[in-house]
Design a protein around this motif. Structure first.
Motif, PDB file in Angstrom:
ATOM      1  N   VAL A 147       0.853  -1.426   0.036  1.00  0.00           N
ATOM      2  CA  VAL A 147       0.096   0.117  -0.015  1.00  0.00           C
ATOM      3  C   VAL A 147       1.163   1.141   0.100  1.00  0.00           C
ATOM      4  O   VAL A 147       1.958   1.473   0.665  1.00  0.00           O
ATOM      5  N   GLN A 148       0.454   2.227  -0.955  1.00  0.00           N
ATOM      6  CA  GLN A 148       1.140   3.277  -0.680  1.00  0.00           C
ATOM      7  C   GLN A 148      -0.109   4.557  -0.684  1.00  0.00           C
ATOM      8  O   GLN A 148      -1.055   4.549  -1.523  1.00  0.00           O
ATOM      9  N   VAL A 149       0.175   5.490   0.175  1.00  0.00           N
ATOM     10  CA  VAL A 149      -0.813   6.467   0.294  1.00  0.00           C
ATOM     11  C   VAL A 149      -0.153   7.948  -0.171  1.00  0.00           C
ATOM     12  O   VAL A 149       1.032   8.156   0.363  1.00  0.00           O
ATOM     13  N   LEU A 150      -0.656   8.826  -1.044  1.00  0.00           N
ATOM     14  CA  LEU A 150      -0.330  10.041  -1.055  1.00  0.00           C
ATOM     15  C   LEU A 150      -1.219  11.036  -0.597  1.00  0.00           C
ATOM     16  O   LEU A 150      -2.438  11.147  -1.089  1.00  0.00           O
ATOM     17  N   CYS A 151      -0.697  11.672   0.633  1.00  0.00           N
ATOM     18  CA  CYS A 151      -1.829  12.701   1.421  1.00  0.00           C
ATOM     19  C   CYS A 151      -1.225  14.157   0.896  1.00  0.00           C
ATOM     20  O   CYS A 151      -0.201  14.593   1.202  1.00  0.00           O
ATOM     21  N   ARG A 152      -2.383  14.798   0.538  1.00  0.00           N
ATOM     22  CA  ARG A 152      -2.018  16.164   0.032  1.00  0.00           C
ATOM     23  C   ARG A 152      -2.917  17.363   0.602  1.00  0.00           C
ATOM     24  O   ARG A 152      -4.081  17.074   1.002  1.00  0.00           O
ATOM     25  N   GLY A 153      -2.102  18.022   1.326  1.00  0.00           N
ATOM     26  CA  GLY A 153      -2.685  19.365   2.335  1.00  0.00           C
ATOM     27  C   GLY A 153      -1.777  20.519   2.017  1.00  0.00           C
ATOM     28  O   GLY A 153      -0.803  20.407   1.624  1.00  0.00           O
ATOM     29  N   ARG A 154      -2.775  21.620   3.064  1.00  0.00           N
ATOM     30  CA  ARG A 154      -2.028  22.954   2.799  1.00  0.00           C
ATOM     31  C   ARG A 154      -1.515  22.988   4.269  1.00  0.00           C
ATOM     32  O   ARG A 154      -2.253  22.894   5.278  1.00  0.00           O
ATOM     33  N   LEU A 155      -0.208  23.662   4.339  1.00  0.00           N
ATOM     34  CA  LEU A 155       0.434  23.924   5.584  1.00  0.00           C
ATOM     35  C   LEU A 155      -0.236  25.272   6.127  1.00  0.00           C
ATOM     36  O   LEU A 155      -0.466  26.163   5.356  1.00  0.00           O
ATOM     37  N   ARG A 156      -0.176  25.325   7.496  1.00  0.00           N
ATOM     38  CA  ARG A 156      -0.546  26.437   8.122  1.00  0.00           C
ATOM     39  C   ARG A 156       0.600  27.262   8.517  1.00  0.00           C
ATOM     40  O   ARG A 156       1.506  27.045   9.176  1.00  0.00           O
ATOM     41  N   GLY A 157       0.771  28.278   7.655  1.00  0.00           N
ATOM     42  CA  GLY A 157       1.688  29.330   7.669  1.00  0.00           C
ATOM     43  C   GLY A 157       2.903  28.719   6.983  1.00  0.00           C
ATOM     44  O   GLY A 157       2.852  27.541   6.358  1.00  0.00           O
ATOM     45  N   PRO A 158       3.971  29.644   7.045  1.00  0.00           N
ATOM     46  CA  PRO A 158       5.396  28.925   6.274  1.00  0.00           C
ATOM     47  C   PRO A 158       6.104  28.207   7.022  1.00  0.00           C
ATOM     48  O   PRO A 158       6.913  28.269   7.631  1.00  0.00           O
ATOM     49  N   VAL A 159       5.522  26.950   7.133  1.00  0.00           N
ATOM     50  CA  VAL A 159       6.533  25.620   7.628  1.00  0.00           C
ATOM     51  C   VAL A 159       7.362  25.107   6.572  1.00  0.00           C
ATOM     52  O   VAL A 159       6.992  24.693   5.327  1.00  0.00           O
ATOM     53  N   ASP A 160       8.570  25.221   6.815  1.00  0.00           N
ATOM     54  CA  ASP A 160       9.552  24.873   5.940  1.00  0.00           C
ATOM     55  C   ASP A 160       9.968  23.343   6.159  1.00  0.00           C
ATOM     56  O   ASP A 160       9.675  22.816   7.060  1.00  0.00           O
ATOM     57  N   GLU A 161      10.748  22.612   5.312  1.00  0.00           N
ATOM     58  CA  GLU A 161      10.790  21.222   5.324  1.00  0.00           C
ATOM     59  C   GLU A 161      11.703  20.863   6.720  1.00  0.00           C
ATOM     60  O   GLU A 161      11.347  19.858   7.308  1.00  0.00           O
ATOM     61  N   ALA A 162      12.320  21.780   7.042  1.00  0.00           N
ATOM     62  CA  ALA A 162      13.356  21.364   8.204  1.00  0.00           C
ATOM     63  C   ALA A 162      12.257  21.428   9.486  1.00  0.00           C
ATOM     64  O   ALA A 162      12.351  20.589  10.319  1.00  0.00           O
ATOM     65  N   ARG A 163      11.179  22.094   9.642  1.00  0.00           N
ATOM     66  CA  ARG A 163      10.398  22.238  10.675  1.00  0.00           C
ATOM     67  C   ARG A 163       9.539  21.020  10.676  1.00  0.00           C
ATOM     68  O   ARG A 163       9.310  20.129  11.622  1.00  0.00           O
ATOM     69  N   LEU A 164       9.070  20.803   9.336  1.00  0.00           N
ATOM     70  CA  LEU A 164       8.450  19.437   9.227  1.00  0.00           C
ATOM     71  C   LEU A 164       9.219  18.041   9.365  1.00  0.00           C
ATOM     72  O   LEU A 164       8.751  17.142  10.163  1.00  0.00           O
ATOM     73  N   ARG A 165      10.558  18.047   9.296  1.00  0.00           N
ATOM     74  CA  ARG A 165      11.445  16.874   9.284  1.00  0.00           C
ATOM     75  C   ARG A 165      11.359  16.546  10.993  1.00  0.00           C
ATOM     76  O   ARG A 165      11.551  15.645  11.380  1.00  0.00           O
ATOM     77  N   GLU A 166      11.804  18.009  11.492  1.00  0.00           N
ATOM     78  CA  GLU A 166      11.934  17.792  13.091  1.00  0.00           C
ATOM     79  C   GLU A 166      10.632  17.321  13.739  1.00  0.00           C
ATOM     80  O   GLU A 166      10.668  16.377  14.764  1.00  0.00           O
ATOM     81  N   THR A 167       9.423  17.698  13.256  1.00  0.00           N
ATOM     82  CA  THR A 167       8.234  17.443  13.736  1.00  0.00           C
ATOM     83  C   THR A 167       7.798  15.562  13.626  1.00  0.00           C
ATOM     84  O   THR A 167       7.688  15.129  14.653  1.00  0.00           O
ATOM     85  N   TYR A 168       8.413  15.244  12.512  1.00  0.00           N
ATOM     86  CA  TYR A 168       8.311  13.802  12.312  1.00  0.00           C
ATOM     87  C   TYR A 168       9.390  12.936  13.137  1.00  0.00           C
ATOM     88  O   TYR A 168       8.898  11.931  13.471  1.00  0.00           O
ATOM     89  N   ARG A 169      10.667  13.277  12.996  1.00  0.00           N
ATOM     90  CA  ARG A 169      11.461  12.852  13.738  1.00  0.00           C
ATOM     91  C   ARG A 169      11.284  12.745  15.353  1.00  0.00           C
ATOM     92  O   ARG A 169      11.314  11.989  15.966  1.00  0.00           O
ATOM     93  N   ARG A 170      10.577  13.856  15.848  1.00  0.00           N
ATOM     94  CA  ARG A 170      10.228  13.818  17.251  1.00  0.00           C
ATOM     95  C   ARG A 170       9.046  12.983  17.538  1.00  0.00           C
ATOM     96  O   ARG A 170       9.132  12.260  18.583  1.00  0.00           O
ATOM     97  N   CYS A 171       8.103  12.814  16.793  1.00  0.00           N
ATOM     98  CA  CYS A 171       7.207  11.888  16.746  1.00  0.00           C
ATOM     99  C   CYS A 171       7.325  10.416  16.757  1.00  0.00           C
ATOM    100  O   CYS A 171       6.825   9.710  17.432  1.00  0.00           O
ATOM    101  N   TYR A 172       8.413  10.186  15.823  1.00  0.00           N
ATOM    102  CA  TYR A 172       8.670   8.515  15.495  1.00  0.00           C
ATOM    103  C   TYR A 172       9.704   8.190  15.870  1.00  0.00           C
ATOM    104  O   TYR A 172      10.282   7.206  15.481  1.00  0.00           O
TER     105      TYR A 172
END
Length: 355
Positions: free
Chosen positions: A232-257
């Motif tokens: 299974v592969q899912v592609l989830c498309r959404g709009r970010l709230r505010g100017p969220v850059d990739e570095a912040r997104l990466r840190e969010t995912y690493r902190r969670c998982y």
């Protein structure tokens, strides 16, 4: 050592449960139940278990009580057999859709029939360790989520929990033929499926309700059958709230998982496997999640990156083996948590490459 039974053991999920449980150091498989194949050897349906399993299929009517009962039967059957299932398993781990949604109206909307065991709705813990680990430790009734729902929830969860996404999200899911089960019809025969990309749910797929429930987002979902057997592969498309850059997104995912045994963050700028790919996860209990913001790595379509305080767009990707982390492996992981064993017990297989 605990005794477990698998109901619906002749199906693909049932076979994966047996494969995993037969090698589990704390488990004795007491019964593999199938009405259709009662009396026949288990390895007649699951040839990969030759010389590994000497069991014959038990008729469900002859199934006694066990410490754990895994119900891998068709959707809508668990609610109809609920009383008997609860008698046969001190801990019931249900792999059908029947108890994933605690709201009867939502269940009827997505499955088209009234729920036949409404008094039990809300008594089952949603069987996703990454989001419900605490509740699973004491749960005697567990409802394992669907394969595409698991991939999408895990792909969306960190960004949703951190408040980084606008509510409206679309989920485009692709699944292999084994997701249709062993008794699928003509549309899933090799002659019809080979080479096809069949959009079998253009909108409103049933897993949409689970994803909405678990993420709090307003999810719309479509699903396509692909030529692969597993995955299974899912592609989830959404709009970010505010100017969220990739570095912040990466840190969010690493902190969670970062401490999760089976969810890995895969979001690289280059390479053949820079984003989650189900092929290399075959047979494993891993779910890989990744993301893209702004320009897509390696060229191609460009997402709208944040400019001057605007919201940007994100592509959040999840991949897994639909029969393992999307079903049997996730169920065993829930069992491990319930009995206080290390979550990786019996689930150490890392997948194959190349395959």
């Amino acid at each position: 050592m605990i005794r477990v039974a698998v109901l619906g053991a002749s199906g693909y999920i049932g076979g994966e449960l047996l494969r995993i449980l037969l090698g589990h150091p704390h488990v004795e498989v007491g019964a593999a139940a199938s009405a259709r194949l009662a009396g026949r050897r288990v390895d007649s349906a699951h040839p990969n278990l030759r010389s590994v399993c000497d069991l014959t299929f038990t008729h469900p009517d002859d199934l006694g009580a066990h410490d754990v009962l895994f119900a891998a039967i068709p959707h809508l059957e668990s609610m109809r057999q609920a009383e008997a299932l609860l008698e046969r398993g001190r801990v019931l781990i249900d792999l059908t859709a029947d108890f994933r949604l605690p709201d009867a109206a939502t269940f009827e909307r997505y499955y088209g029939v009234p729920h036949e065991a409404r008094d039990l709705l809300g008594e089952f813990v949603f069987g996703l360790p990454e989001t419900h680990r605490k509740e699973l430790r004491d749960a005697d009734r567990i409802s394992v989520p669907g394969c595409m729902a698991t991939a999408a929830i895990l792909a969306l969860h960190p960004a949703a929990e951190a408040g980084l996404l606008e509510p409206a999200v679309s989920v485009d899911a692709r699944t292999g033929s084994s997701g249709s089960g062993r008794s699928s019809g003509l549309a899933d025969s090799h002659s019809e499926r080979s080479g096809a990309l069949r959009v079998f749910a253009p909108s409103g797929h049933r897993h949409e309700a689970e994803i909405t429930q678990e993420t709090g987002l307003d999810v719309t979902m479509s699903a396509t059958g692909i030529e692969a057997v597993r995955g299974v592969q899912v592609l989830c498309r959404g709009r970010l709230r505010g100017p969220v850059d990739e570095a912040r997104l990466r840190e969010t995912y690493r902190r969670c998982y970062g401490d999760e045994p089976f969810t890995r963050v895969v979001a690289r700028r280059r390479g053949a496997y820079r984003l989650p790919e189900p092929k290399i996860l075959s047979g494993s209990n891993f779910c890989d999640v990744g993301f893209v913001t702004g320009p897509v790595p390696g060229g191609g379509t460009t997402l709208h990156a944040p400019r001057n305080g605007e919201d940007g767009q994100a592509l959040l990707v999840g991949a897994l083996d639909n029969l393992v982390k999307g079903g049997a492996g996730n169920a065993v992981q829930c069992m491990n948590i319930r009995f206080g064993w290390p979550e990786r017990t019996g689930l150490e297989f890392p997948g194959l490459h190349p395959i």
